[in-house]
Write a protein that holds these residues in place. Structure first.
Motif, PDB file in Angstrom:
ATOM      1  N   GLU A  82       5.446 -11.151   0.796  1.00 30.98           N
ATOM      2  CA  GLU A  82       4.440 -11.498   1.450  1.00 30.98           C
ATOM      3  C   GLU A  82       3.519 -10.380   2.199  1.00 30.98           C
ATOM      4  O   GLU A  82       4.438  -9.522   2.638  1.00 30.98           O
ATOM      5  N   VAL A  83       2.254 -10.256   2.191  1.00 31.48           N
ATOM      6  CA  VAL A  83       1.514  -8.965   2.871  1.00 31.48           C
ATOM      7  C   VAL A  83       0.529  -9.732   3.587  1.00 31.48           C
ATOM      8  O   VAL A  83      -0.248 -10.463   3.310  1.00 31.48           O
ATOM      9  N   TYR A  84       0.632  -9.475   4.981  1.00 30.24           N
ATOM     10  CA  TYR A  84      -0.327  -9.856   5.803  1.00 30.24           C
ATOM     11  C   TYR A  84      -1.435  -8.483   6.141  1.00 30.24           C
ATOM     12  O   TYR A  84      -1.044  -7.567   6.760  1.00 30.24           O
ATOM     13  N   CYS A  85      -2.506  -8.533   5.407  1.00 28.03           N
ATOM     14  CA  CYS A  85      -3.411  -7.175   5.338  1.00 28.03           C
ATOM     15  C   CYS A  85      -3.967  -6.653   6.625  1.00 28.03           C
ATOM     16  O   CYS A  85      -3.850  -5.467   6.963  1.00 28.03           O
ATOM     17  N   LEU A 121       2.003   0.420  -1.981  1.00 23.99           N
ATOM     18  CA  LEU A 121       2.111  -0.992  -2.518  1.00 23.99           C
ATOM     19  C   LEU A 121       1.098  -2.025  -1.787  1.00 23.99           C
ATOM     20  O   LEU A 121       0.480  -2.749  -2.196  1.00 23.99           O
ATOM     21  N   VAL A 122       1.338  -1.685  -0.212  1.00 25.61           N
ATOM     22  CA  VAL A 122       0.463  -2.655   0.609  1.00 25.61           C
ATOM     23  C   VAL A 122      -1.296  -2.216   0.041  1.00 25.61           C
ATOM     24  O   VAL A 122      -1.784  -3.386   0.218  1.00 25.61           O
ATOM     25  N   ASP A 123      -1.407  -1.148   0.308  1.00 23.41           N
ATOM     26  CA  ASP A 123      -2.839  -0.822   0.164  1.00 23.41           C
ATOM     27  C   ASP A 123      -3.315  -1.517  -1.407  1.00 23.41           C
ATOM     28  O   ASP A 123      -4.567  -2.085  -1.385  1.00 23.41           O
ATOM     29  N   TYR A 124      -2.477  -1.434  -2.477  1.00 17.88           N
ATOM     30  CA  TYR A 124      -2.774  -1.930  -3.708  1.00 17.88           C
ATOM     31  C   TYR A 124      -3.111  -3.442  -3.671  1.00 17.88           C
ATOM     32  O   TYR A 124      -4.035  -4.011  -4.089  1.00 17.88           O
ATOM     33  N   THR A 125      -2.093  -3.883  -2.968  1.00 19.22           N
ATOM     34  CA  THR A 125      -2.119  -5.596  -2.861  1.00 19.22           C
ATOM     35  C   THR A 125      -3.251  -5.867  -2.240  1.00 19.22           C
ATOM     36  O   THR A 125      -4.062  -7.008  -2.607  1.00 19.22           O
TER      37      THR A 125
END
Length: 136
Positions: A82-85, A121-125
């Protein structure tokens, strides 16, 4: 007349071959784009969803849920992350060694610094366009 027919047939053959090559290259490009790897984690862009987490103790805000595999391992290893942008936070919540049976992981959030290995990875997602979905 036969010469004209032969020229048209030849041109049609070239057109069909060029069309086939074009579609083959586009299909290969689409397959390559579907999975992107960062450090040793590969994610399938089609797996990204915006939803409320169903993991116990989860926040009330929507997060991006992604499925990933390890780059240098059998593709059966699967992880739900999970990513919280807005806060640049990331966590792995479940892992499946066989691609079917899930086991819980340490659900703590990690703040992802712009210089860390997970930053790309976070930036892309977070940049992926995803359809708004109902919160689970």
């Amino acid at each position: 007349m036969n010469t004209t027919f032969a020229i048209h047939t030849k041109n049609l053959s070239y057109f069909l071959i060029a069309t086939l090559i074009f579609f083959s290259l586009n299909t290969l490009s689409a397959r390559a784009e579907k999975s992107r790897c960062f450090v040793d984690i590969c994610i399938d862009s089609s797996s990204v969803e915006l939803s409320k987490s169903d993991i116990p103790g989860a926040p009330s805000y929507p997060v991006r849920t992604i499925l990933g595999t390890q780059k240098f391992r059998n593709q059966k290893l699967l992880a739900q992350m999970e990513v919280y942008c807005q806060q640049r936070q990331f966590r792995t919540v479940r892992v499946s060694e066989d691609g079917e049976n899930w086991s819980n992981f340490d659900p703590r959030w990690t703040l992802v610094d712009r210089n860390s290995s997970l930053s790309r990875l976070v930036d892309y997602t977070c940049k992926l366009a995803i359809a708004e979905q109902e919160n689970k």
